[in-house]
Design a protein around this motif. Structure first.
Motif, PDB file in Angstrom:
ATOM      1  N   GLY A 171       0.785  -1.222   0.000  1.00 56.84           N
ATOM      2  CA  GLY A 171       0.000   0.000   0.000  1.00 56.84           C
ATOM      3  C   GLY A 171       0.816   1.271   0.000  1.00 56.84           C
ATOM      4  O   GLY A 171       0.247   2.372  -0.051  1.00 56.84           O
ATOM      5  N   ALA A 172       2.136   1.174   0.071  1.00 58.41           N
ATOM      6  CA  ALA A 172       2.975   2.365  -0.055  1.00 58.41           C
ATOM      7  C   ALA A 172       2.872   2.907  -1.480  1.00 58.41           C
ATOM      8  O   ALA A 172       2.577   2.168  -2.429  1.00 58.41           O
ATOM      9  N   VAL A 173       3.107   4.209  -1.618  1.00 61.19           N
ATOM     10  CA  VAL A 173       3.158   4.835  -2.934  1.00 61.19           C
ATOM     11  C   VAL A 173       4.621   4.941  -3.337  1.00 61.19           C
ATOM     12  O   VAL A 173       5.453   5.431  -2.567  1.00 61.19           O
ATOM     13  N   TRP A 174       4.942   4.473  -4.534  1.00 63.71           N
ATOM     14  CA  TRP A 174       6.322   4.453  -5.016  1.00 63.71           C
ATOM     15  C   TRP A 174       6.456   5.388  -6.205  1.00 63.71           C
ATOM     16  O   TRP A 174       5.609   5.387  -7.110  1.00 63.71           O
ATOM     17  N   LEU A 175       7.529   6.171  -6.191  1.00 68.01           N
ATOM     18  CA  LEU A 175       7.798   7.131  -7.261  1.00 68.01           C
ATOM     19  C   LEU A 175       9.167   6.865  -7.867  1.00 68.01           C
ATOM     20  O   LEU A 175      10.089   6.421  -7.180  1.00 68.01           O
ATOM     21  N   LEU A 176       9.300   7.188  -9.147  1.00 65.36           N
ATOM     22  CA  LEU A 176      10.591   7.211  -9.821  1.00 65.36           C
ATOM     23  C   LEU A 176      10.901   8.626 -10.251  1.00 65.36           C
ATOM     24  O   LEU A 176      10.129   9.248 -10.994  1.00 65.36           O
ATOM     25  N   GLU A 177      12.031   9.159  -9.774  1.00 66.76           N
ATOM     26  CA  GLU A 177      12.499  10.441 -10.262  1.00 66.76           C
ATOM     27  C   GLU A 177      13.040  10.290 -11.675  1.00 66.76           C
ATOM     28  O   GLU A 177      13.519   9.230 -12.078  1.00 66.76           O
ATOM     29  N   ASP A 178      12.976  11.360 -12.425  1.00 68.16           N
ATOM     30  CA  ASP A 178      13.512  11.397 -13.777  1.00 68.16           C
ATOM     31  C   ASP A 178      15.001  11.726 -13.732  1.00 68.16           C
ATOM     32  O   ASP A 178      15.496  12.306 -12.764  1.00 68.16           O
ATOM     33  N   GLY A 179      15.745  11.341 -14.786  1.00 70.81           N
ATOM     34  CA  GLY A 179      17.119  11.793 -14.917  1.00 70.81           C
ATOM     35  C   GLY A 179      18.160  10.717 -14.705  1.00 70.81           C
ATOM     36  O   GLY A 179      17.853   9.577 -14.343  1.00 70.81           O
ATOM     37  N   PRO A 180      19.428  11.046 -14.958  1.00 74.02           N
ATOM     38  CA  PRO A 180      20.516  10.058 -14.920  1.00 74.02           C
ATOM     39  C   PRO A 180      20.796   9.487 -13.538  1.00 74.02           C
ATOM     40  O   PRO A 180      21.470   8.464 -13.425  1.00 74.02           O
ATOM     41  N   SER A 181      20.314  10.125 -12.488  1.00 74.94           N
ATOM     42  CA  SER A 181      20.454   9.585 -11.130  1.00 74.94           C
ATOM     43  C   SER A 181      19.095   9.591 -10.444  1.00 74.94           C
ATOM     44  O   SER A 181      18.958  10.023  -9.293  1.00 74.94           O
ATOM     45  N   GLY A 182      18.093   9.091 -11.169  1.00 73.66           N
ATOM     46  CA  GLY A 182      16.727   9.107 -10.665  1.00 73.66           C
ATOM     47  C   GLY A 182      16.538   8.131  -9.518  1.00 73.66           C
ATOM     48  O   GLY A 182      16.858   6.950  -9.628  1.00 73.66           O
TER      49      GLY A 182
END
Length: 377
Positions: free
Chosen positions: A357-368
């Motif tokens: 149930g956690a929300v997971w995000l991916l940052e954009d970019g070469p060190s996301g």
């Protein structure tokens, strides 16, 4: 800038500066005030230009990277493994190894569905939809099979390529962007600028609503631009998110056979400042349920109905690239309303609900970074 990647065709270059100055907000699109974060943010991994993610039954995560690499990641240990057997990806412009979704019967079949951009003849490229079996022990994709090929285009963007399965697991919904060509979104014979409903083998599903009217038999809805997210809610409604032109990012409730207006109607404008007629009653086009002006440049969409954040049940989450944001949209039947907007400080490419149930995000970019959001203690 209002695009999911930096490499747009040079014809758009004069308009990129336009996003430095916000457009005047209107009542529908006025932003909810950014509040302090009601969750803890825990970085759990770093990736090279990550694009999408998918959770496996054992809690591991598959992460696609723009240049064509697929990573198997264990959040519990931080262990990464490069999965071999991925196809050759044309990653110029907005090209990438794009979406990845386990098959409805993944626990038994180990089959994955994924999309990517492929070089065609000359300078052309196209979006591809493929299946493969995941040999998790061996860290490899096997028996890869292309099941759908998009139309060739010489532009470098608007592939879309998002994948969603119907709640009964019988059909596959696939988003095919307009490839920055505008008019094909209204062309009945074209699959560009459309939501497609396919059988699990990639063939057009029977009963698609527009086939008898002369449309390509795969088309479910049309008049779309750059469709970067699809998600079913608990009642089985299909929601779609797409990036607008100069502003006018939108969330749509997708219904069979409807025309969503692009490029004849949009709540944004052309990149060179020319007006596009706004959606209005009686124009023959289905209007978005939510839109943004100024733009947030959406990157990802997820439906949330888990117990970890009980107040967020029956919501959509949408990520912002230029907006560096996470927005929550509350659903009420066929209605949708902006309720939360959080400044995440970085461009956010993707969002998913995790098994707990956690929300997971991916940052954009070469060190996301891969971020896990959990309730504040």
């Amino acid at each position: 800038m209002n695009t999911s990647m930096l490499g747009l065709a040079t014809t758009f270059s004069l308009t990129l500066l336009a996003f430095a100055a916000p457009a005047a907000a209107n009542a529908q699109a006025s932003a909810t005030a950014t509040s302090s974060l009601p969750f803890e943010v825990k970085p759990v991994g770093t990736f090279n230009n990550p694009w999408a993610m998918a959770f496996l039954p054992d809690g591991k995560v598959l992460v696609t990277q723009k240049e064509g690499t697929l990573i198997l990641f264990d959040p519990a240990t931080g262990t990464k493994r490069t999965v071999s057997g991925t196809p050759t990806v044309s990653s110029k412009g907005q090209g990438a190894l794009m979406d990845i979704v386990p098959a409805p019967d993944f626990a038994a079949s180990k089959m994955l569905y994924f999309s990517y951009s492929e070089a065609a003849s000359g300078a052309d490229t196209r979006v591809m939809l493929a299946t493969a079996t995941l040999d998790q022990a061996g860290g490899a994709l096997k028996d890869t099979k292309v099941i759908f090929r998009g139309q060739d285009a010489s532009t470098g963007g608007h592939y879309s390529g998002r994948i969603g399965f119907s709640p009964d697991g019988k059909y596959l919904f696939f988003t095919s962007g307009d490839r920055q060509l505008f008019d094909p979104a209204q062309d009945p014979k074209s699959t560009l600028g459309k939501v497609l409903r396919l059988n699990l083998d990639g063939t057009p599903a029977s009963g698609n609503p527009l086939a008898a009217k002369g449309f390509n038999p795969a088309v479910w809805s049309y008049g779309h631009r750059n469709l970067l997210g699809v998600a079913f809610d608990k009642q089985g409604r299909l929601w779609e998110m797409e990036m607008g032109p100069r502003h006018g990012d939108e969330i749509n409730l997708i219904k069979p056979g409807l025309n969503y207006g692009w490029p004849k109607a949009s709540n944004g404008s052309h990149y060179d400042g020319r007006d596009i007629p706004d959606h209005k009653p009686g124009d023959g086009f289905e209007a978005p349920k939510v839109f943004w002006d100024p733009a947030i440049s959406p990157g990802g969409l997820a439906y949330y109905d888990a117990d970890l954040f009980p107040k967020w049940k029956n919501s959509l989450f949408i990520t912002g690239l230029s907006g560096k944001s996470l927005d929550r949209i509350a659903l009420d039947g066929e209605n949708a309303k902006k309720v939360d907007h959080w400044d995440m400080g970085e461009r956010i490419r993707a969002v998913r609900t995790g098994p707990d149930g956690a929300v997971w995000l991916l940052e954009d970019g070469p060190s996301g970074k891969l971020l896990m959001l959990t309730p504040n203690k």
